[in-house]
Write a protein that holds these residues in place. Structure first.
Motif, PDB file in Angstrom:
ATOM      1  N   ALA A 187       0.805  -1.223   0.000  1.00 49.73           N
ATOM      2  CA  ALA A 187       0.000   0.000   0.000  1.00 49.73           C
ATOM      3  C   ALA A 187       0.836   1.270   0.000  1.00 49.73           C
ATOM      4  O   ALA A 187       0.544   2.215  -0.742  1.00 49.73           O
ATOM      5  CB  ALA A 187      -0.940  -0.013   1.203  1.00 49.73           C
ATOM      6  N   ARG A 188       1.880   1.334   0.833  1.00 55.19           N
ATOM      7  CA  ARG A 188       2.624   2.587   0.999  1.00 55.19           C
ATOM      8  C   ARG A 188       4.136   2.427   0.885  1.00 55.19           C
ATOM      9  O   ARG A 188       4.882   3.356   1.203  1.00 55.19           O
ATOM     10  CB  ARG A 188       2.329   3.182   2.380  1.00 55.19           C
ATOM     11  N   GLY A 189       4.602   1.250   0.465  1.00 52.41           N
ATOM     12  CA  GLY A 189       6.041   1.066   0.366  1.00 52.41           C
ATOM     13  C   GLY A 189       6.728   1.021   1.719  1.00 52.41           C
ATOM     14  O   GLY A 189       7.823   1.575   1.890  1.00 52.41           O
ATOM     15  N   PHE A 190       6.117   0.376   2.694  1.00 53.60           N
ATOM     16  CA  PHE A 190       6.689   0.238   4.036  1.00 53.60           C
ATOM     17  C   PHE A 190       8.121  -0.274   3.930  1.00 53.60           C
ATOM     18  O   PHE A 190       8.386  -1.248   3.214  1.00 53.60           O
ATOM     19  CB  PHE A 190       5.828  -0.722   4.851  1.00 53.60           C
ATOM     20  N   PRO A 191       9.079   0.366   4.619  1.00 49.42           N
ATOM     21  CA  PRO A 191      10.501   0.076   4.370  1.00 49.42           C
ATOM     22  C   PRO A 191      11.009  -1.260   4.890  1.00 49.42           C
ATOM     23  O   PRO A 191      12.007  -1.768   4.380  1.00 49.42           O
ATOM     24  CB  PRO A 191      11.218   1.235   5.064  1.00 49.42           C
ATOM     25  N   THR A 362      -1.657   1.008   5.807  1.00 57.20           N
ATOM     26  CA  THR A 362      -2.428  -0.037   5.119  1.00 57.20           C
ATOM     27  C   THR A 362      -3.603   0.542   4.340  1.00 57.20           C
ATOM     28  O   THR A 362      -4.491  -0.184   3.907  1.00 57.20           O
ATOM     29  CB  THR A 362      -2.937  -1.084   6.132  1.00 57.20           C
ATOM     30  N   LYS A 363      -3.621   1.880   4.195  1.00 61.52           N
ATOM     31  CA  LYS A 363      -4.630   2.603   3.411  1.00 61.52           C
ATOM     32  C   LYS A 363      -6.046   2.463   3.973  1.00 61.52           C
ATOM     33  O   LYS A 363      -7.012   2.559   3.214  1.00 61.52           O
ATOM     34  CB  LYS A 363      -4.592   2.171   1.940  1.00 61.52           C
ATOM     35  N   TYR A 364      -6.159   2.243   5.272  1.00 59.60           N
ATOM     36  CA  TYR A 364      -7.476   2.319   5.891  1.00 59.60           C
ATOM     37  C   TYR A 364      -7.880   3.781   6.040  1.00 59.60           C
ATOM     38  O   TYR A 364      -9.067   4.098   6.023  1.00 59.60           O
ATOM     39  CB  TYR A 364      -7.463   1.631   7.260  1.00 59.60           C
ATOM     40  N   ILE A 365      -6.924   4.658   6.222  1.00 59.95           N
ATOM     41  CA  ILE A 365      -7.201   6.084   6.354  1.00 59.95           C
ATOM     42  C   ILE A 365      -6.130   6.871   5.617  1.00 59.95           C
ATOM     43  O   ILE A 365      -5.072   6.344   5.271  1.00 59.95           O
ATOM     44  CB  ILE A 365      -7.225   6.545   7.832  1.00 59.95           C
TER      45      ILE A 365
END
Length: 500
Positions: A187-191, A362-365
């Motif tokens: 979702a956000r490219g977590f490192p 996780t793109k919940y918000i």
């Protein structure tokens, strides 16, 4: 929690008024009475036991020794030692937490042995002086609050950032942490890599306090979060009318992590609201549309779960009425925001920042303060009135429903052999579809909720069937309509046309 015991030690006659005043105060203060109870010898009924033995037993049992030293020394025993002196000695020997308050500024008029006791106390701890009961109460309050803070029994920082009492790393699910990493990377490219150890992930997210899981860690990844925060559950109810009334047609209490709570609550609403089905003029797949966009339902629910006050005993409530969806949470707005400002561009001010960060990842918000305005825009696009927001005993969001258009087929929750959930499943099932494809067509996230309310009832009713019945758990498993299911849909189509 088990109350902490305070033993008040003094010459009873000299401090008769102060002793009663302190007990009354500790029992009436809204905060302190949650943590402390008080022992006074005056409250002990007659019993066959020596008084000095009883005193010392209570000192051994107490958590805090509270000594009031004045002018008098007290009645001396055969060794020339008073009860107050013996109690202080026993508390010191037992390593009890000691709070000493000396009355008056001039010790020259005090009994010589009391002067000696005060000097002994001075050598061991910091004592306070007082002249009036009001001064004593003020000093004691400050000392007890410091005691609670030092022992982390009350928090001085955000709730989600403080450690969760009695919880350990063993109470967190490694599988849920791993699932989060996978989702956050997509979702956000977590490192962090997918194979990262849970302790590394928790540290990266600032979810540990002295290597102990915080409230946020338990709410996000706990095996049983409600074991530690019972009110963190979400209560969902569906009413056929416009008011709360019993019996409640459908009522669920959902437990689990905040991810689980959001998914389950959203799926509950989506399973109850109308699903409009278009024609197949432009393709084999008939377009479907919920009366309230899923994004609006999800935003309202995730806001309630993410921004609520978790120190409150109240739970988030999701209530679907015939004319509206109402979502209540035990929280309020930050000082920088008002109900009017919510509808305007504003910054993100999360009530639980450590809790909302993983929800963002996780793109919940989103974390740009756009959630409310997105709800307003989506409701307008769907032909709904703007959501309503209010502050009562908590924060309330209301989304008004509209009656379904006459020109479209609408599935409602029905009674009898085929439920509204099963009918919706049949309407979106075209050809052979996997479980994931069916869930996506219905805009549902929770796998267990989908299985229990949609898939299994449809299978048991023989309206759909497995493509690989001999291997029900096969990763290649798909589902299709049975002849019975096709006939049911044709009858539904015929009934809708005749009803136009």
């Amino acid at each position: 929690m088990t109350p902490l015991h305070i033993f008040i030690s003094s010459v009873q006659k000299e401090f008769a008024r102060e002793r009663v005043t302190l007990k009354d105060y500790l029992q009436s203060d809204p905060l302190l009475r949650r943590f402390f109870d008080v022992f006074l010898f005056e409250d002990v009924p007659a019993k066959d036991q020596r008084a000095d033995q009883l005193y010392l037993e209570e000192v051994r049992r107490c958590d805090i020794y509270l000594g009031l030293f004045g002018n008098e020394y007290g009645r001396e025993d055969a060794e020339g030692i008073s009860p107050t002196h013996n109690e202080f000695t026993e508390a010191s020997h037992r390593g009890k937490h000691r709070l000493i308050f000396v009355k008056g500024a001039d010790d020259s008029k005090k009994h010589l042995k009391m002067q000696s006791l005060i000097r002994s106390a001075d050598d061991q701890l910091v004592r306070r002086r007082f002249n009036t009961s009001a001064e004593l109460i003020t000093a004691l309050y400050a000392s007890l609050i410091q005691y609670l803070v030092e022992r982390e029994l009350i928090r001085s920082g955000p709730f989600d950032a403080t450690f969760c009492r009695n919880a350990s790393l063993d109470d967190l699910s490694q599988e849920r942490v791993s699932r989060f990493v996978r989702q956050a990377r997509r979702a956000r490219g977590f490192p962090l890599p997918e194979g990262a150890e849970p302790i590394e992930v928790l540290t990266h997210l600032n979810l540990l306090d002295k290597k102990r899981p915080t409230h946020a860690a338990v709410l996000l990844f706990g095996k049983q979060p409600q074991r530690f925060m019972i009110s963190s559950e979400v209560k969902c109810a569906h009413f056929h009318g416009v008011e709360i009334a019993k019996p409640i047609p459908s009522y669920q209490v959902y437990k689990g992590t905040v991810f689980d709570l959001v998914d389950q609550a959203v799926d509950f609403v989506m399973s109850k609201i109308n699903l409009w089905v278009g024609t197949r003029e432009k393709g084999p797949q008939a377009p479907v549309k919920y009366e309230i966009p899923r994004e609006v339902v999800a935003e309202a629910i995730v806001n309630a779960v993410a921004h609520r006050d978790y120190a409150s005993k109240g739970s988030v409530q999701v209530m679907l009425f015939a004319d509206r969806l109402e979502i209540w949470n035990p929280g309020t707005l930050p000082e920088s925001l008002t109900l009017e400002k919510l509808r305007l561009p504003h910054g993100s001010v999360p009530a639980n920042p450590l809790l909302t960060e993983p929800l963002y990842l996780t793109k919940y918000i989103e974390r740009m303060g756009t959630g409310i305005r997105d709800m307003i825009r989506l409701c307008r696009e769907a032909g709904l009135t703007e959501p309503e927001f209010s502050l009562t005993d908590g924060f309330v969001a209301v989304i008004r429903r509209l009656p379904p258009p006459v020109s479209r087929k609408t599935t409602r929750e029905v009674t009898g052999e085929v439920t509204g959930e099963v009918r919706k499943l049949l309407l979106v099932c075209r050809g052979e579809m996997s479980r994931r494809q069916l869930q996506e067509a219905l805009s549902l996230k929770g796998e267990e909720n989908f299985r229990q309310l949609y898939l299994i009832p449809a299978l048991l009713s023989e309206l759909i069937e497995m493509t690989i019945p001999d291997k029900p758990n096969s990763r290649l498993q798909k589902y299709r309509l049975t002849p019975k299911g096709v006939i049911f849909l044709r009858k539904t189509d015929s009934g809708d046309k005749n009803g136009k």
